[in-house]
Design a protein around this motif. Structure first.
Motif, PDB file in Angstrom:
ATOM      1  N   ARG A 193      43.558  25.082  49.823  1.00 18.95           N
ATOM      2  CA  ARG A 193      43.924  26.302  50.547  1.00 18.95           C
ATOM      3  C   ARG A 193      45.066  26.057  51.510  1.00 18.95           C
ATOM      4  NH1 ARG A 193      38.333  28.906  52.493  1.00 18.95           N
ATOM      5  NH2 ARG A 193      37.697  29.632  50.443  1.00 18.95           N
ATOM      6  N   LEU A 244      36.788  23.013  60.736  1.00 15.48           N
ATOM      7  CA  LEU A 244      36.646  23.271  59.301  1.00 15.48           C
ATOM      8  C   LEU A 244      36.781  21.991  58.475  1.00 15.48           C
ATOM      9  CD1 LEU A 244      38.384  26.684  58.576  1.00 15.48           C
ATOM     10  CD2 LEU A 244      35.955  26.122  58.575  1.00 15.48           C
ATOM     11  N   SER A 302      34.013  20.615  56.044  1.00  7.91           N
ATOM     12  CA  SER A 302      34.277  20.342  54.632  1.00  7.91           C
ATOM     13  C   SER A 302      33.848  18.921  54.251  1.00  7.91           C
ATOM     14  CB  SER A 302      35.754  20.577  54.314  1.00  7.91           C
ATOM     15  OG  SER A 302      36.533  19.464  54.680  1.00  7.91           O
ATOM     16  N   THR A 337      29.921  26.116  51.284  1.00  3.53           N
ATOM     17  CA  THR A 337      30.374  25.367  50.107  1.00  3.53           C
ATOM     18  C   THR A 337      31.875  25.074  50.195  1.00  3.53           C
ATOM     19  OG1 THR A 337      30.762  27.406  48.867  1.00  3.53           O
ATOM     20  CG2 THR A 337      28.620  26.368  48.592  1.00  3.53           C
ATOM     21  N   LEU A 338      32.348  24.914  51.426  1.00 10.60           N
ATOM     22  CA  LEU A 338      33.769  24.593  51.620  1.00 10.60           C
ATOM     23  C   LEU A 338      33.968  23.095  51.374  1.00 10.60           C
ATOM     24  CD1 LEU A 338      36.561  25.773  52.642  1.00 10.60           C
ATOM     25  CD2 LEU A 338      35.960  24.764  54.832  1.00 10.60           C
ATOM     26  N   GLY A 355      33.441  25.413  43.872  1.00 10.09           N
ATOM     27  CA  GLY A 355      33.669  26.128  45.118  1.00 10.09           C
ATOM     28  C   GLY A 355      34.813  27.120  44.999  1.00 10.09           C
ATOM     29  N   ASN A 405      31.264  29.191  54.935  1.00  7.46           N
ATOM     30  CA  ASN A 405      31.781  27.839  54.678  1.00  7.46           C
ATOM     31  C   ASN A 405      30.721  26.842  54.219  1.00  7.46           C
ATOM     32  OD1 ASN A 405      34.430  28.548  55.371  1.00  7.46           O
ATOM     33  ND2 ASN A 405      33.925  28.328  57.543  1.00  7.46           N
ATOM     34  N   SER A 438      35.963  19.595  50.580  1.00  7.31           N
ATOM     35  CA  SER A 438      37.219  19.098  51.164  1.00  7.31           C
ATOM     36  C   SER A 438      38.437  19.439  50.320  1.00  7.31           C
ATOM     37  CB  SER A 438      37.136  17.582  51.360  1.00  7.31           C
ATOM     38  OG  SER A 438      36.239  17.290  52.385  1.00  7.31           O
ATOM     39  N   LEU A 472      38.781  21.815  48.218  1.00  7.72           N
ATOM     40  CA  LEU A 472      39.028  23.256  48.287  1.00  7.72           C
ATOM     41  C   LEU A 472      39.781  23.604  49.563  1.00  7.72           C
ATOM     42  CD1 LEU A 472      38.630  26.160  47.324  1.00  7.72           C
ATOM     43  CD2 LEU A 472      36.384  26.142  48.386  1.00  7.72           C
ATOM     44  N   TYR A 473      39.352  22.990  50.671  1.00  7.16           N
ATOM     45  CA  TYR A 473      40.006  23.261  51.956  1.00  7.16           C
ATOM     46  C   TYR A 473      41.450  22.764  51.948  1.00  7.16           C
ATOM     47  CZ  TYR A 473      40.687  23.599  56.996  1.00  7.16           C
ATOM     48  OH  TYR A 473      41.171  23.918  58.237  1.00  7.16           O
ATOM     49  N   GLY A 515      34.120  28.991  48.671  1.00  4.23           N
ATOM     50  CA  GLY A 515      33.836  28.259  49.911  1.00  4.23           C
ATOM     51  C   GLY A 515      32.726  28.857  50.743  1.00  4.23           C
TER      52      GLY A 515
END
Lengths: 304, 300
Positions: free
Chosen positions: A257, A70, A74, A248-249, A236, A246, A251, A253-254, A242
């Motif tokens: 989270r 992931l 991202s 539009t995941l 996002g 994924n 970085s 945003l990831y 996202g």
């Protein structure tokens, strides 16, 4: 000898003045910035859930990061978004600024309209665009339908989810447009008059006067554009969460989270610092290249 | 000698005349093209904007009808009243105005002062400090938020306006960078002549650099105003008392939650109210951008 001593005191005096002028920024940097930055660097080597105390785990976060598909996804999404939106925004905002710099009737009104999107930032705008790209009752597919095109499913289809966000980023060009406009104001008009007398056409005047004189501002918009694009988040977060799959995941945003949903602040900090190094790398490359294309009128004394 | 030749003189005259005529025609063509492009662009911006205005005047159940009705019927003017009877709106406006004024003053002073050092004076380590300053923009705020909160908590500043105002008096990397780029373009000859007249470095900053950089100061002012006026995260994190809230924070009330869809009509009404001062301010400020003002009387 006498001359040399005089020169020395003068340059020392200048250095002292320089530090005094820079002091607000330096004090702010030390008090409000470096501490929190150092703390986050420390967190990146710990397991930290925000609620309890951080526990040192060495390089584990960074090792996990390399194995995490992931994270790679991202970074990929973020880089694609930046590679598309930064050049696009740079060109569009420059062209707009050139149009809006002309002294024609009603220009104040046009300047206000073109800055409107930059004034309306945040959640309301994200919701607005979510509606525009709604595949069933949104404005975009309705307009495409008028010319006989059946629009894609946009945010539902993973292949079409990123383009609307890139298009949407153009909604925010009002800011860099304004900076260009301020830059255009600083170009002395007699340069253009001289160019005209020498028989240079409009395009040549643009290429040989406007662009070099504007290059410090282009440089600014390029650097801040890259820094901003690589940290894209709100779109996002609010519009697609996202997804889909994924696509539009981003970085940030990831990492957001990880920090606040999964309470892995240590891991989030590790992602942040990798992203930081990536942004720093891009910035340094552009800085190093700048003597080749950025022209400073007052560069006589600035040392490099 | 050619001046005395009447045939030649008249030829020159006609040539000049036709040159100005064709020039005027080219000018008119270019104006027309500018209007065309600007109008097309304006339409693209105004269509979504019109949707916002139209949505703000709809009934809740009419918001999602398709195809969209551009002119709401009935027109619900009371949405604007409804959106703000929920809060002590005068108080929130006053809070926002207070914070924004102090931030504006601090940012303009500290950033132009620092930028002068970064752009026009030399000192060992200057470029390194500048790079460190820039790097503060590169780390995502999500990971510095917690330590920053702890810092302000330790200082006893939480639940006051201090964390929102004080940092603005100590520079801002983005604006210092912007001003630096502009200051580096100002010819040094101006400074030299002032220095010969006995002006100090501080006098030069105040009397030459600041007036010459009015367009960039206004730009920074506009950005700062918009940013502070619309800032949501800062007040959310640091202000807990209900009577210290700002407009942007109040707006979030309409944005719904994970479970409930937002009251779109009220959100749009509230948003339009919140941006109105920004639009008015921008409209007034841009009058500073009048071509050729900056360097008038200055021949580099």
């Amino acid at each position: 000898m006498n001359l040399k001593r005089k020169w020395l005191t003068r340059s020392r005096r200048e250095a002292l003045d320089c530090y005094i002028f820079m002091s607000p920024a330096i004090i702010g940097l030390v008090i409000f910035m470096l501490g929190p930055m150092a703390a986050s660097a420390y967190f990146s080597f710990t397991k930290y859930d925000i609620l309890g105390a951080p526990a040192w785990i060495g390089l584990d976060n960074y090792k996990a990061l390399i194995k995490d598909p992931l994270t790679w996804q991202s970074f990929k999404v973020t880089l694609i978004y930046s590679a598309a939106s930064v050049p696009l925004g740079l060109v569009v905002s420059l062209l707009l600024a050139l149009l809006l710099n002309r002294s024609i009737k009603g220009i104040f009104l046009f300047r206000t309209i073109f800055y409107l999107p930059a004034v309306m930032s945040g959640v309301a705008v994200a919701l607005l665009w979510k509606w525009i790209f709604n595949p069933d009752f949104g404005l975009m597919n309705w307009a495409l339908g008028l010319i006989g095109i059946h629009g894609p499913k946009w945010f539902i289809d993973e292949h079409w989810a990123l383009p609307p966000i890139i298009i949407m980023s153009l909604w925010g060009v009002g800011g860099s447009m304004l900076v260009y406009l301020a830059g255009l104001q600083g170009i002395p008009t007699d340069l253009y008059e001289a160019g005209e007398i020498d028989g240079a056409g409009a395009f040549r005047r643009f290429l040989h006067i406007t662009i070099p004189m504007l290059s410090p501002v282009i440089f600014f918009n390029l650097i801040t554009g890259i820094i901003g694009a690589l940290q894209v988040f709100t779109e996002g977060f609010i519009m697609t969460a996202g997804g889909p799959n994924n696509a539009t995941l981003f970085s940030v945003l990831y990492l957001y989270r990880n920090a606040f949903d999964y309470l892995q602040m240590g891991y989030a900090s590790a992602i942040a610092w990798v992203l930081f190094l990536l942004i720093l790398l891009f910035t340094l490359i552009i800085f190093k290249s700048s003597p080749m294309w950025v022209f400073y009128e007052g560069s006589r004394r600035s040392s490099k | 000698m050619n001046k005395t030749n009447p045939v030649f003189a008249s030829a020159v005259r006609t040539e000049r005349k036709s040159a100005t005529v064709s020039r005027r025609r080219a000018e008119r063509l270019r104006d027309g093209l500018t209007y065309l492009l600007l109008t097309l662009g304006s339409l693209m911006i105004l269509v979504p904007f019109t949707w916002m205005v139209s949505t703000s005047l709809k009934r809740k159940q009419d918001v999602y009808t398709f195809p969209p009705h551009w002119i709401p019927s009935p027109v619900e003017w009371h949405n604007y009243k409804d959106a703000f009877t929920v809060f002590p709106f005068g108080l929130y406006t006053w809070n926002t105005v207070t914070i924004t004024s102090f931030v504006l003053l601090g940012t303009l002073l500290s950033c132009s002062f620092s930028a002068y050092g970064f752009s026009r004076l030399n000192a060992p380590g200057r470029n390194l400090v500048f790079l460190v300053l820039l790097s503060t923009m590169m780390l995502p705020a999500a990971v510095t938020m917690v330590p920053t909160y702890l810092l302000f908590n330790k200082l006893g500043w939480t639940n006051t306006f201090m964390p929102l105002i004080v940092p603005a008096w100590f520079g801002n990397a983005f604006f210092i960078f912007m001003m630096r780029q502009f200051y580096m373009g100002i010819p040094f000859e101006l400074e030299d002549s002032a220095r010969i007249d006995g002006c100090s470095t501080y006098g030069i900053w105040l009397k030459i650099i600041v007036p010459l950089s009015r367009p960039v100061l206004v730009t920074v002012g506009v950005f700062t105003f918009m940013g502070t006026w619309n800032d949501f995260m800062g007040p959310l994190i640091y202000l807990t008392d209900e009577n210290k809230r700002t407009i942007a924070l109040a707006l979030s009330y309409f944005q719904g939650s994970a479970r409930a869809a937002p009251d779109l009509h009220l959100l749009m009404a509230a948003t339009l109210y919140a941006i109105a001062p920004c639009v008015v301010l921008y409209f007034l400020c841009q009058r500073v951008f009048v071509k050729g003002m900056v360097f008038t009387g200055v021949k580099g």
